[in-house]
Every structure is written in structure tokens, then in C-alpha cells.
Design a protein around this motif. Structure first.
Motif, short mmCIF file in Angstrom:
data_model
loop_
_atom_site.label_atom_id
_atom_site.label_comp_id
_atom_site.label_asym_id
_atom_site.label_seq_id
_atom_site.Cartn_x
_atom_site.Cartn_y
_atom_site.Cartn_z
N PHE A 1 0.81 -1.21 0.00
CA PHE A 1 0.00 0.00 0.00
C PHE A 1 0.85 1.26 0.00
CE2 PHE A 1 -2.42 -3.34 2.07
CZ PHE A 1 -3.61 -3.30 1.37
N TRP B 1 -0.58 4.76 6.48
CA TRP B 1 -1.11 3.90 7.53
C TRP B 1 -2.51 4.35 7.96
CZ3 TRP B 1 -0.39 -0.71 9.27
CH2 TRP B 1 0.86 -1.33 9.16
N LEU C 1 -5.00 3.50 5.31
CA LEU C 1 -5.26 2.06 5.27
C LEU C 1 -6.17 1.63 6.41
CD1 LEU C 1 -4.70 -0.76 4.14
CD2 LEU C 1 -2.61 -0.83 5.53
N TYR D 1 -10.92 5.49 1.10
CA TYR D 1 -9.55 5.56 0.60
C TYR D 1 -9.34 6.84 -0.22
CZ TYR D 1 -5.22 3.96 -1.63
OH TYR D 1 -3.93 3.85 -2.07
#
Length: 296
Positions: free
Chosen positions: A57, A87, A90, A126
Motif C-alpha cells: 500500500f 497507515w 489504510l 480511501y
């Protein structure tokens, strides 16, 4: 699915999110402590102890450059800010998907639709996290732009009163948190760089990068020329302020022109069809009635 099951799923999802955030906080504290030990011991392993995002990611290429630029514009200057943002994005995506899945399953009763809803809402989280970062960067940029003329006036006033450039920076950083709060913080970071023994040229470049506004690099160049080439700063700064004001007026006029064009386009799209219907509707209706009467 009963209400009790829905509450249980929601509680588990919320608990997992809290535990993940707590674990991330402890991991960040451990990384900071390890970096402090390494810096105290002179090992120079800052890159090795940097908090990294998962490789799958990790932001790359244009996406990473955009995130870095937005983070700087939003006021996050830490070298690992990009990995922290990855982070957070995510965790937010997984939490949103985890909460959407049981809710969609309870509402529809179809597993495929529930998974699809979780995928859609997770994708929106996201993408939305980056949009929120851009909105914060734009808001801070507008605030810095509004404060910049006052900063220039303060610097010019202090220099004309006989204060040195270095003392001018320290005064703004220490005593002008109300007049120019954001620029005062950036000046405090510039003063901290100078107190650590950093070169003036590098410190001015870092300050201009942190400000990130139109004219900041030119102002930093004036500071360098004044310190290293003996140029009189007050006349040059006065000329820079006049030129900067003219550029602001030109950019404001350009923005007004763009807004005018947009308003014309909006009027053509939304108002013209309604106006044509109001003006041309009665004649067309009368013609149709006449034709219908003639046929009858």
C-alpha cells in the motif's frame, strides 16, 4: 439478522479499530524512542528506523509526490509523514469496510451486495482521505496567503527601525503569534534551524519550502543577497512588496475573469433552457393546439 447481532458486529468492528489505533500509537512511540537512542549514540541510522508503510500500500510515483506536496502545504514537515498518512488511510479504509459489511448484510440479507457495499464504502474512504488532506492543505494555503502581506509589512517596519534581520526573525517568532500565527510558527522553525548551526542559505531554502507560497523563494533570495552580498535590504524589500502587491491584484483579476466565465457557462446550462421553455412554450403549445384542431 437481529438488532443484537448488528450491535455485536458494530462493537467488534469499533473495538478492532481502537485496538489497531492503540497498537499503531505504541509502535510509533517505540520507533521514536529507538530513533532517539540511535541519534544520541551517533549511529546515524535514521533511515533504517523510519516508520515505513507496508510495501503493498506504499504510495509511489505521482501519488506519493502529490501526497508529499499536500502534507507540506497542510503543515506536516516530518520526513515520515507520507508513511503515517498511508497507515492512517489504510486503517480508515479497512475500518469503513469492516463496519459497512455487517450493516449491508443486515439491511439487504445478501452477502454479495454486502461485500459490494463494503468495497464501495472502503474505496470512498480511501479516496476521501486524500481529498480531506487536499482540503486542509488548501485551507492552510489560503490562511498563509492572507497573512503574507502582514508579514512583509512587519519585516519592513522592523528593518526600517534599525533591527537586524536575524533579530527580526526572532521577534516575529516570539512576539507576533497573534498578528501572523502561521508565519510566526514557520519563523520559529527557521530560528530553530539557525540555532542548530544550519547554514543560512539552506535554512532560507527550507523556510521557503515550508511556506510554499508565491513569492516565498524570491523573498528568501533577497535575504541571502542581503547577508552574503551586502545588498541594502530595505529598498529591495520595499520594491518587492510593491511588485508582490501588483501581482496579487493581477491574480485577483484573473480569478475574477475565471469566475465570470464559469458563471456564463452555468447560466447557459441552467438558465437558458428554462428561459427558452418559458418564452417558446406558449407559442409552441398554441401551434400544436391549432394543428390538433385542424386535424380533428
Amino acid at each position: 439478522m437481529s438488532l443484537l447481532a448488528i450491535l455485536l458486529y458494530f462493537t467488534l468492528a469499533l473495538g478492532s479499530l481502537v485496538l489497531a489505533a492503540k497498537g499503531l500509537q505504541l509502535l510509533l512511540a517505540d520507533r521514536r524512542l529507538e530513533a532517539r537512542f540511535n541519534s544520541a549514540g551517533g549511529t546515524g541510522q535514521e533511515q533504517a528506523t523510519q516508520f515505513r508503510a507496508p510495501r503493498l500500500f506504499k504510495a509511489k510515483g505521482r501519488d506519493r509526490s502529490e501526497i508529499e506536496q499536500n502534507l507540506r502545504n497542510a503543515g506536516f514537515f516530518d520526513s515520515g509523514a507520507v508513511d503515517y498518512f498511508v497507515w492512517i488511510r489504510l486503517i480508515l479504509t479497512l475500518a469503513t469496510a469492516g463496519i459497512s459489511l455487517p450493516i449491508g448484510l443486515s439491511l439487504t440479507g445478501n452477502l454479495f451486495i454486502a461485500v459490494l457495499m463494503a468495497f464501495i464504502f472502503g474505496g470512498l474512504a480511501y479516496i476521501g482521505s486524500k481529498l480531506v488532506l487536499q482540503m486542509r492543505a488548501s485551507r492552510r494555503e489560503r490562511m498563509l496567503t492572507a497573512e503574507f502581506p502582514f508579514l512583509l509589512d512587519l519585516i519592513l517596519m522592523m528593518l526600517e527601525s534599525g533591527v537586524s534581520l536575524d533579530q527580526c526573525f526572532r521577534t516575529i517568532a516570539r512576539d507576533e503569534q497573534i498578528a501572523v500565527p502561521l508565519h510566526s510558527r514557520l519563523m520559529a522553525m527557521l530560528v530553530a534551524d539557525l540555532d542548530r548551526g544550519q547554514d543560512y542559505q539552506l535554512a532560507f531554502d527550507r523556510w521557503a519550502t515550508r511556506v510554499g507560497l508565491f513569492g516565498a523563494k524570491e523573498l528568501a533570495s533577497l535575504f541571502r543577497q542581503s547577508l552574503f552580498q551586502g545588498m541594502e535590504l530595505v529598498p529591495a524589500l520595499r520594491a518587492f512588496i510593491a511588485e508582490f502587491s501588483q501581482r496579487r491584484v493581477a491574480r485577483a483579476r484573473e480569478a475574477i475573469g475565471v469566475i465570470t466565465v464559469r458563471m456564463v457557462v452555468l447560466m447557459l446550462i441552467f438558465f437558458m433552457p428554462a428561459l427558452l421553455i418559458v418564452l417558446g412554450g406558449p407559442p409552441v403549445a398554441a401551434i400544436l393546439d391549432t394543428l390538433a384542431g385542424g386535424n380533428g
